[in-house]
Design a protein around this motif. Structure first.
Motif, mmCIF file in Angstrom:
data_model
loop_
_atom_site.group_PDB
_atom_site.id
_atom_site.type_symbol
_atom_site.label_atom_id
_atom_site.label_comp_id
_atom_site.label_asym_id
_atom_site.label_seq_id
_atom_site.Cartn_x
_atom_site.Cartn_y
_atom_site.Cartn_z
ATOM 1 N N VAL A 13 0.576 23.999 -22.582
ATOM 2 C CA VAL A 13 -0.104 23.793 -21.321
ATOM 3 C C VAL A 13 -1.425 24.654 -21.291
ATOM 4 N N ASP A 14 -1.319 25.747 -21.740
ATOM 5 C CA ASP A 14 -2.572 26.602 -21.691
ATOM 6 C C ASP A 14 -3.698 26.288 -22.569
ATOM 7 N N ARG A 28 -3.000 19.028 -17.797
ATOM 8 C CA ARG A 28 -1.857 20.129 -17.942
ATOM 9 C C ARG A 28 -0.595 19.529 -17.548
#
Length: 323
Positions: free
Chosen positions: A100-101, A112
């Motif tokens: 996600v990051d 995201r």
């Protein structure tokens, strides 16, 4: 059962190092309470089947004057294994967080929300039908927390990864998952440092991660301070890992989030390699790494790592390497 204790390697005022027992904030030299004991913890774990009960009995019988305050001594690297193994991407929330990051794994073009959905699905599939991923570390990268961490001057994203580490107690080759924990002598705390900007090789993307570049600097595999015998850990999947940076909690996760449990990791590693007494398997890092916070290690940082159920607190002071 003998009262809970742990094993470490100690000295005082720069003197010779010796194996000792720590219990309730007190330390006793093993050779004082068990005169025939080997001179190093590595030798002790190489003879763990023979010595473990003898150490139990010696600790139970040790007179009060054998024990000294823990604060009088320096706890060094407990032992330097012949072989060090590390489990990669072995915590569900950790992997999902990384994807996600950063969009790691080819997900850079997704939102995201889409990254989280895809990563969650893939981790569930991996847990159901996949295999562990285990890499091999260098002995020159192994250090104890008392040494401190030197941040290489040419690395910009040096990240923490607090982990539960397994100490092998007898030779293991092709052991079953059902029997695997019988080969575990103890557990310790590990902080497996990673230079995030060096994880991938842009010139050789098809070859995957560059483990030499990102994980092999001197002192990047930090072990200790103590080893807790396995008999005091009823279930390694019911422990809790916590790392704080300068007093602020960053990692705070249970070992139940492992994709592949300790027994499966021992089974898998022993299916390809001969595990020797004293070898260590680092079992992977939970969520809360520096990539999530966009905060990496700097000169003057202090990391404190703890695993509930494992004796000892790992305190690491960071300093910058001079160019």
């Amino acid at each position: 059962m003998t009262e809970m204790y742990a094993l470490g390697t100690f000295n005082r005022d720069g003197g010779p190092r010796w194996p000792g027992v720590v219990r309730d904030g007190k330390v006793a030299a093993l050779q004082d309470i068990l005169p025939d004991c080997p001179a190093t913890l590595l030798d002790i774990f190489e003879n763990w089947e023979r010595l473990s009960l003898a150490i139990d009995n010696a600790v139970a019988r040790a007179p009060g004057d054998a024990w000294r305050d823990e604060d009088l001594f320096v706890a060094h690297l407990p032992l330097k294994p012949e072989n060090l193994f590390g489990a990669g991407a072995n915590y569900r929330n950790h992997v999902i967080e990384l994807v996600v990051d950063s969009g790691a794994g080819g997900f850079q073009d997704l939102s995201r929300e889409e990254r989280r959905e895809r990563a969650t699905r893939e981790m569930d599939e991996r847990a159901a039908s996949g295999m562990p991923f285990i890499w091999v570390g260098l002995r020159s990268g192994i250090a104890g927390p008392a040494r401190g961490l030197t941040i290489p001057y040419d690395m910009e994203q040096v990240d923490w990864e607090l982990e539960l580490a397994v100490v092998i107690g007898k030779s293991a080759r092709r052991v079953s998952r059902e029997d695997a924990l019988d080969y575990v002598a103890g557990y310790t705390i590990a902080n497996d440092i990673t230079a995030r900007e060096l994880v991938s090789r842009p010139d050789l993307k098809a070859l995957g991660m560059d483990w030499l570049a990102c994980k092999s600097a001197p002192g990047f595999h930090i072990l200790g301070p103590y080893i807790t015998p396995a008999r005091f850990v009823s279930d390694p999947q019911k422990l809790h890992i916590r790392l704080s940076l300068n007093g602020e909690v960053k990692q705070d996760e249970g070992t139940s989030d492992m994709i592949f449990d300790v027994a499966r990791l021992v089974e898998f590693a022993s299916s390809y390699a001969q595990l020797q007494p004293g070898d260590i398997i680092m079992t992977g890092s939970p969520s809360g790494n520096g990539t999530h916070y966009n905060r990496f290690l700097r000169d003057g940082d202090v990391m404190v790592g703890e695993i509930e159920g494992i004796l000892g607190k790992q305190v690491i002071r960071c300093s910058a390497e001079a160019p």
